[in-house]
Structures are given as structure tokens and as C-alpha cells.
Design a protein around this motif. Structure first.
Motif, PDB file in Angstrom:
ATOM      1  N   LEU A  34      -0.363  -0.382  -7.546  1.00 42.62           N
ATOM      2  CA  LEU A  34       0.860  -1.136  -7.841  1.00 42.62           C
ATOM      3  C   LEU A  34       2.078  -0.365  -7.338  1.00 42.62           C
ATOM      4  CD1 LEU A  34       0.393  -2.492 -11.470  1.00 42.62           C
ATOM      5  CD2 LEU A  34       0.652  -3.835  -9.392  1.00 42.62           C
ATOM      6  N   GLY A  35       2.069   0.957  -7.539  1.00 45.52           N
ATOM      7  CA  GLY A  35       3.192   1.792  -7.138  1.00 45.52           C
ATOM      8  C   GLY A  35       3.410   1.788  -5.632  1.00 45.52           C
ATOM      9  N   LEU A  36       2.340   1.539  -4.887  1.00 53.73           N
ATOM     10  CA  LEU A  36       2.473   1.476  -3.429  1.00 53.73           C
ATOM     11  C   LEU A  36       2.949   0.107  -2.980  1.00 53.73           C
ATOM     12  CD1 LEU A  36      -0.673   3.344  -2.123  1.00 53.73           C
ATOM     13  CD2 LEU A  36       1.694   3.969  -1.746  1.00 53.73           C
ATOM     14  N   GLY A  37       3.034  -0.831  -3.917  1.00 44.51           N
ATOM     15  CA  GLY A  37       3.493  -2.160  -3.547  1.00 44.51           C
ATOM     16  C   GLY A  37       2.376  -3.148  -3.320  1.00 44.51           C
ATOM     17  N   ASN A  50      11.277   1.076 -10.430  1.00 45.36           N
ATOM     18  CA  ASN A  50      10.440   0.321  -9.489  1.00 45.36           C
ATOM     19  C   ASN A  50       9.700  -0.815 -10.196  1.00 45.36           C
ATOM     20  OD1 ASN A  50       8.539   1.779 -10.860  1.00 45.36           O
ATOM     21  ND2 ASN A  50       7.339   2.321  -9.063  1.00 45.36           N
ATOM     22  N   ARG A  77       8.713  -2.127  -4.514  1.00 40.80           N
ATOM     23  CA  ARG A  77       7.890  -0.919  -4.602  1.00 40.80           C
ATOM     24  C   ARG A  77       7.582  -0.325  -3.237  1.00 40.80           C
ATOM     25  NH1 ARG A  77       4.290  -3.914  -8.857  1.00 40.80           N
ATOM     26  NH2 ARG A  77       5.736  -3.836 -10.617  1.00 40.80           N
ATOM     27  N   ALA A  78       7.738  -1.124  -2.191  1.00 41.37           N
ATOM     28  CA  ALA A  78       7.613  -0.554  -0.856  1.00 41.37           C
ATOM     29  C   ALA A  78       8.824   0.326  -0.551  1.00 41.37           C
ATOM     30  CB  ALA A  78       7.484  -1.663   0.183  1.00 41.37           C
ATOM     31  N   VAL A  87      10.688   1.779  -3.181  1.00 39.38           N
ATOM     32  CA  VAL A  87      10.763   2.789  -4.232  1.00 39.38           C
ATOM     33  C   VAL A  87       9.333   3.245  -4.539  1.00 39.38           C
ATOM     34  CG1 VAL A  87      11.585   3.314  -6.540  1.00 39.38           C
ATOM     35  CG2 VAL A  87      12.775   1.609  -5.169  1.00 39.38           C
ATOM     36  N   GLY A  88       8.933   4.347  -3.954  1.00 36.15           N
ATOM     37  CA  GLY A  88       7.568   4.834  -4.152  1.00 36.15           C
ATOM     38  C   GLY A  88       7.451   5.626  -5.438  1.00 36.15           C
ATOM     39  N   MET A  89       6.214   5.884  -5.848  1.00 37.27           N
ATOM     40  CA  MET A  89       6.046   6.593  -7.117  1.00 37.27           C
ATOM     41  C   MET A  89       4.883   7.577  -7.037  1.00 37.27           C
ATOM     42  SD  MET A  89       6.156   4.999 -10.867  1.00 37.27           S
ATOM     43  CE  MET A  89       6.399   6.060 -12.282  1.00 37.27           C
ATOM     44  N   THR A 101       2.479   8.022  -0.660  1.00 41.14           N
ATOM     45  CA  THR A 101       3.731   7.366  -1.006  1.00 41.14           C
ATOM     46  C   THR A 101       4.669   7.325   0.188  1.00 41.14           C
ATOM     47  OG1 THR A 101       3.459   8.199  -3.239  1.00 41.14           O
ATOM     48  CG2 THR A 101       5.636   7.388  -2.645  1.00 41.14           C
TER      49      THR A 101
END
Lengths: 426, 306
Positions: A315-318, B105, B138-139, B141-143, B216
């Protein structure tokens, strides 16, 4: 302070013996429970094998059969459907025992050989018409009573009136044995024939094919529906009173007695949708209903065991929700889902009660060739044979159970192998 | 623990339960003390001390509140994060710093009971507006997470996953290039270039975390959120990650949550101190650690809370 510390040490040490005793007692009871279980299982398998093993063998009698044209084609024309092949067998038996006279005695003699002998001769002549007029030495199956006598399931010592084979017949069998005209061989009929009223002709192929078609329908329906439902409930459905209600009901469905599913199938698939009776299609539909809750529960557990960190990473990668599910959750949950499906399938394979309700308990001789042909299933065949009065069906019942358990064992083994092979560590 | 209690009781002798802080009590061993701390925040005023504004702001939060059901986890946070700035979020456990981070994000979207009010803008665009897809956000703002969480796939596939789903590479060569550059930037290329097909989960903890950073940055984000990225690592791996953060700060805005004040001092330009859902103080790192304005900040950095 120091005194109390010493004191507590003494208390701990004093209690140690009691703790150890308790632990030993618990271990002993656990071992006992395991041993009892293993013994029961051992006795079950031992009796099954002892009773059923002999069914994989069948007694055959060697006969010199004269394919006389005067018997088969008295008016010069051979008609396979009406030709008296049984007459050839009778002649051969009379030739073997020339001193047997009188109608009733001869009838007793004829009963040594199975009616399958006539069919066997017909097939031979059909395959090679040049046999007509020649004499061939062939092995034909003995009747089930002779078979039982040879296998020791009928005691010739007890009073004649208490056994299905009389003294004269016993004497003939003994003389056949002395002349090396009697032999037990592997019972291929058990695997190639459908059901029959004659035990020596009865086979499990019909039931096996019925079970096979049913399981195909069940897998094709229950696996995709169950997995899709599990994914939706776990990953997409909002938590609400409705989803809780659905969850509780799925768990309840898994515990519903299977015969209830049979009644449902009768009402919905046969009475309302007018699908054919006794058909593997309907059986498969009913069994899908039965296994769906099992598959859904197993699949949900498999999905839940996927670590949330993997979902978060994606999810964090989109990744979209769908991508998370199909790229990450599904591959990791698949072994668990497949294991659940196979366990559900083995439960379906062993079910008989719901099939009784939809007519799959009928006496069906033909091996089914499709999803809508009348058929029975392996466990139902066991039930049918267990219900039959002939002695020879007792061992065939055990043999059918052995085959059924063999398939269950293979399926469960497959579940274990799939889990071991596909499981990924992270 | 006893010391904290004494300090607080001295500070607030007449305190009574005013704020409904019951939900936080579970996170702290002594509920009574926690309640008193809340009162003191009230007494000091709800305004954040220090400088919440900055030059060239990139991520702007205005009056952000987060609720988990009835639990008011973030209270009225206003904060500007500058372009290419490293800002550290510090504070005791349960203070809401991770929750705030996950607002940036929209990772809180996956928690059903979570509700966010106020506005957060990224480069002038409201990230909570209905026409913005969290996938697109989220593309940008990475995490990076607390525990290294590489996919159970090969090292190559781990890094290539983001570019693949977003369609960033036109062909295989371009994808190879992205993977190599990202691993290089994350300082991992030398160690793994001969075993790109081996599972990412086979690496050591520090290497895994750098793999996650490479994964990321492969998506080419503008902001990188790091949620205690070193808490599962040994000091040597931690030092490498900190160096990496330093290098990355040239191109990326980095928001890092950390429990280590030394780490915050080493890597960040600004520090934001959170306490029980409130942003208590924000300022330049030096100022926070040498001359904190707020009593709570002082207590925390001197080790009296947390």
C-alpha cells in the motif's frame, strides 16, 4: 530480608516434587490417550484389511468349452444376442462331471460357475467368429458361493442346511481342485465393472466414476466461489453488523448436518430446477454447498495469516487494494486455501447422507459416462453393498472402504505436499 | 518513574481530571500521572510553541485532528514541512507521531474507524480531497516502516515492484536501470549486485531496511516518511541508515519518527515534539535540544518523560 529470601527458596523447593508429580501424571494421561487412539485405529485398519483383502482375489474354474455350432446356431445362423452361450458352459460342466445325472443335481452343478461365464464366451466369439466349432480351454469365474468356500468364508464342516453350498457341490469343488482346474486370481472385475446383483460381477467402477464427476463439479464450483467470498469478506467488506451476521452464519453452515444439504438439493435442484435425479451434477452441487463453508473458513484463516506488514509495504508503494490482494496476499495465502479445499474435497468424497436424498442410492449397473448419467458414489456403494444379503458382498464392502480410504489418504497427502512445497518463509 | 511522578505533582498540585484522557491511560503505566500531564498542557495553552511555519513549505497541515472511533488521537496539529527538509517527530509512545505520519500518505484510510479532519496539502494540493486517489498520493509520498518488510520475492522484484505497478519503466532495460540506481542510492548495490535473484528476506536486517528504502525511492517520490526505521537495527546498521538519510535529504523531503533523540539530533534540521496527541513544540533541531521553550519538551529530552 535475607531470612525471608531463604524461606521462599525453601517453599519453592518443597513444592517442586508436587509440580513434577503433576507433570508426570499429565504426560502419562496424554500418552494413554494417544495410545488408545492408535489402538482403535490399528484395530479398525486390521479388521478392514483382514475382511477386505480377499475381495481383491477371485476364484476361477478352468473349463474345456466346445463352441458347438449346433448349440449356438441351431438353424445355421449365429445371433450373438440370443445364442445359448450358457448352454455351452453347461455342456462343458457335464463333460467334466459325466456321472452327474438328474435335473436338480445338474442344476446344482451349473451353479458352480458364475453367469459371467456365458458373457465371457459371447465376447470371445464376437471378437473372433472363427472360434465357432472349435474347443477352447478357458478360465471362467466361479460363483460367489464357491469363491467364499475357497476363501474359507464358508465352513464346509457345519450342517449342510446352514450353508449356501451343499455337500455335492463341495465334493465337486474338491475334485476340481484336485485336477488343478481351480485357481484364485486378481479380481479385475472389481475395478472394471459397475454394480451387480451377483457379487462376483459387482465392481466399484460405476461408483468411482460417479464420485469422480461429482468432485469435478464440486471443485469447479466451491473453490472459486469459496476463495472469492473469503477474499471479499477479509479484504474488502466493511466491518458491520451485516458482515458479522454473515460470518456467524458461515460458521454455522459448516456445522449443519449433511443430510440437510441433501434435502435442500432435493427441493431446489431436483424439484424446482428439474435437474435429473441420481446425477453426479446434482450431487456435485449439493457437495459444493456442503464444502463451501469449509473452504471459506480455511481461506479466511489463510488470508489472516498473511502478515499485515506485507500489505502495508505494498500500500505504501501505491499499490491499489486489488493489486495488494492479487500480487501479495493471494500468493502467500494460496497454500492454505488449497489445503482447505482439499480437506473440503475429502469430506465431500466421504459423504453419503446428502446423496441418499437426491437419488444417488439407486441400483445402477452402467458406469456413468457424464455429469447427467445416473450414478452412485463410493460411500453410497459401501452402504448398498453392506445392505446386501449375499455373503460375498461383505468382503466387497470392506474392499470398497479400502479403496475409499486410499483415495482420502492420497488427497490428504496431496494437501500436505502442497503446503510444504508452496509455503514461503518471510 | 517515581521521579516523573514527583515532578508532576509538584508542578500541578491542584490538578483534577478535566480532559477525557482515559483512552491514553492504557498506554501509560500510571493513568493518574498521564491525566495530570494533559492538564498541564492545557495550562500552558494549546498553542504549539516554537515555529510551525517554515520557508518554502511543501507539506502543510492545518488544524489536523485524527479520531480512532471515539479516541481523539491527534489534536489540532498545524505544521509546515519544507522542501528537502528532514524533520524528526519525537515524543513518548502513544503520543500520536506515527499517526500523524500516516496521515501524510493516507495510510490511515485502511483503518476503518479512523477519521481525519483539517487540511493537509502537498505542494498546494489538498491530499484528502475526493478527486485525489490515494494510489497517486502514495507514489509521491513513499514510506519506510519500523520493521523491515521486504516482499517474499527476489531482491530485484522487490525494487522493481513499485515501478512495475505504476508503469514507470518503458522496457526491461529501463527497469533494470531504475532498480540499479535505486539500490545504488540506498547504498546496497555493491552488496547485492551478484544476487539479485535471491529472496530479499534472506538479507540481514540492516540490508533489508536499505532494500525497503531502495524500493521506496524506485518510485521516485517527493516525500519519504520513515516510521522509526532503525528501531529494529543494530548500531552499525543504524549508522548506515542515518548516513543514507543525510544523502537522500538533498533530493527528498524526509519526515522521520524516532525514539532516539541522538538520531533526531544527527539527521534532522527541525524537530517536532508530540505529547498525547498534541504538537507541543517545533523548532530548529539545535534550539530544541539546547534551549527548549516548553516544559514538557524539556522534561522529555532530559529523560524525565517517556
Amino acid at each position: 530480608m535475607r531470612a525471608s529470601r531463604k524461606n521462599s527458596r525453601e517453599i519453592v523447593e518443597a513444592g517442586l516434587a508436587r509440580r513434577r508429580r503433576k507433570e508426570a501424571a499429565f504426560r502419562a494421561s496424554g500418552m494413554l490417550a494417544t495410545a488408545v487412539g492408535v489402538i482403535f485405529l490399528g484395530v479398525f485398519f486390521a479388521t478392514l484389511v483382514m475382511q477386505g483383502a480377499s475381495a481383491f482375489k477371485q476364484t476361477f474354474i478352468k473349463l474345456d468349452v466346445e463352441m458347438s455350432a449346433s448349440v449356438l446356431a441351431p438353424d445355421g445362423k449365429l445371433d450373438l444376442a440370443y445364442a445359448d452361450f450358457d448352454g455351452l458352459v453347461r455342456n462343458a460342466l457335464r463333460k467334466e462331471f459325466p456321472d452327474v445325472s438328474g435335473r436338480s443335481e445338474r442344476r446344482e452343478l451349473y451353479r458352480l460357475v458364475s453367469i459371467a461365464a456365458g458373457y465371457q464366451l459371447r465376447d470371445m466369439v464376437a471378437a473372433d467368429p472363427s472360434l465357432l466349432g472349435s474347443t477352447s480351454t478357458i478360465w471362467v469365474p466361479a460363483s460367489s458361493n464357491v469363491d467364499m468356500l475357497i476363501k474359507g468364508n464358508i465352513d464346509p464342516e457345519i450342517d449342510e442346511s446352514l450353508r449356501p453350498i451343499n455337500d455335492a457341490q463341495v465334493a465337486w469343488v474338491e475334485s476340481l481342485q484336485e485336477n488343478d482346474r481351480l485357481e484364485t486370481r486378481f479380481n479385475t472385475a472389481l475395478f472394471t465393472n459397475g454394480d451387480s446383483r451377483e457379487p462376483e460381477l459387482a465392481g466399484i467402477r460405476g461408483a468411482l466414476m460417479g464420485s469422480f464427476y461429482m468432485l469435478i463439479v464440486t471443485v469447479a464450483l466451491a473453490f472459486p466461489i469459496g476463495v472469492a467470498a473469503a477474499i471479499y469478506l477479509e479484504e474488502f467488506a466493511p466491518r458491520s453488523r451485516w458482515s458479522d451476521l454473515i460470518e456467524v452464519n458461515i460458521n454455522n453452515l459448516a456445522a449443519v448436518p449433511s443430510i440437510v444439504f441433501g434435502l435442500l438439493g432435493l427441493a431446489v435442484f431436483i424439484n424446482w430446477m428439474a435437474l435429473p435425479r441420481s446425477a453426479p451434477l446434482v450431487g456435485g452441487l449439493v457437495l459444493s454447498l456442503l464444502t463451501l463453508p469449509v473452504i471459506i473458513i480455511a481461506s479466511r484463516a489463510a488470508i489472516q495469516s498473511v502478515p499485515p506488514s506485507i500489505r502495508e509495504a505494498a500500500l505504501g508503494l501505491g499499490a491499489s487494494k486489488m493489486q495488494v490482494v492479487f500480487h501479495h496476499v493471494m500468493p502467500l495465502a494460496l497454500p492454505g486455501m488449497l489445503t482447505g479445499t482439499i480437506i473440503g474435497m475429502s469430506r465431500a468424497l466421504g459423504e453419503s447422507a446428502p446423496l441418499l436424498m437426491i437419488g444417488m442410492v439407486a441400483f445402477i449397473v452402467d458406469v456413468p459416462g457424464g455429469f447427467t448419467d445416473p450414478a452412485t458414489a463410493l460411500p453410497v456403494q459401501v452402504y448398498l453393498w453392506a445392505d446386501s444379503p449375499e455373503r460375498a458382498f461383505a468382503e466387497r464392502t470392506s474392499a470398497a472402504i479400502i479403496v475409499l480410504l486410499g483415495f482420502l489418504l492420497i488427497m490428504n497427502l496431496a494437501a500436505v505436499i502442497i503446503r510444504k512445497r508452496m509455503e514461503r518463509k518471510w | 518513574m517515581t521521579e516523573t511522578k514527583i515532578t508532576e505533582e509538584k508542578a500541578m498540585p491542584e490538578a483534577g481530571p478535566v480532559e477525557p484522557a482515559g483512552e491514553f491511560a492504557a498506554q501509560k503505566p500510571n493513568g493518574a500521572a498521564a491525566r495530570k500531564v494533559v492538564d498541564r498542557v492545557t495550562e500552558f495553552g494549546e498553542e504549539t510553541v516554537g515555529e510551525v511555519r517554515c520557508e518554502n513549505p511543501f507539506v502543510i497541515s492545518e488544524n489536523v485532528n485524527v479520531y480512532y472511533g471515539d479516541n481523539h488521537a491527534i489534536r489540532d496539529v498545524t505544521l509546515e514541512i519544507g522542501r528537502s527538509e528532514v524533520i524528526a517527530l519525537i515524543g513518548p509512545s502513544g503520543c500520536g507521531k506515527s499517526t500523524y505520519l500516516r496521515c501524510l500518505n493516507r495510510m490511515n484510510d485502511s483503518i476503518e474507524s479512523a477519521r481525519v479532519t483539517g487540511t493537509i496539502t502537498l505542494d498546494g494540493r489538498d491530499i484528502y480531497s475526493s478527486d485525489l486517489d490515494p494510489v497517486a498520493l502514495r507514489a509521491r509520498v513513499g514510506m519506510v516502516f519500523q520493521k523491515p518488510n521486504p516482499f517474499p520475492k527476489s531482491i530485484y522484484d522487490n525494487v522493481a515492484y513499485g515501478p512495475r505497478i505504476h508503469g514507470l519503466a518503458a522496457d526491461r532495460a529501463e527497469l533494470d536501470d531504475i532498480v540499479h540506481t535505486s539500490l545504488d542510492r540506498a547504498g546496497l548495490l555493491k552488496e547485492v549486485k551478484d544476487r539479485m535473484d535471491e529472496p530479499g528476506t534472506g538479507l540481514s536486517g540492516g540490508q533489508q531496511q536499505r532494500l525497503c528504502i531502495a524500493r521506496t525511492i524506485a518510485v521516485n517520490p517527493e516525500v519519504i516518511l520513515m516510521d522509526e526505521p532503525c528501531s529494529a537495527l543494530d548500531p552499525i546498521a543504524t549508522a548506515r541508515i542515518e548516513d543514507l538519510i543525510d544523502e537522500l535529504s538533498e533530493d527528498y523531503t524526509i519526515v522521520i519518527v524516532t525514539h532516539s533523540m541522538q538520531q533526531a539530533a544527527r539527521v534532522s534540521r527541525r524537530v517536532a515534539y508530540f505529547h498525547l496527541g498534541r504538537l507541543v513544540e517545533v523548532d530548529e533541531t539545535d534550539k530544541i535540544f539546547t534551549n527548549p521553550q516548553h516544559k514538557l519538551t524539556e522534561d522529555y529530552i532530559t529523560g524525565r518523560i517517556g
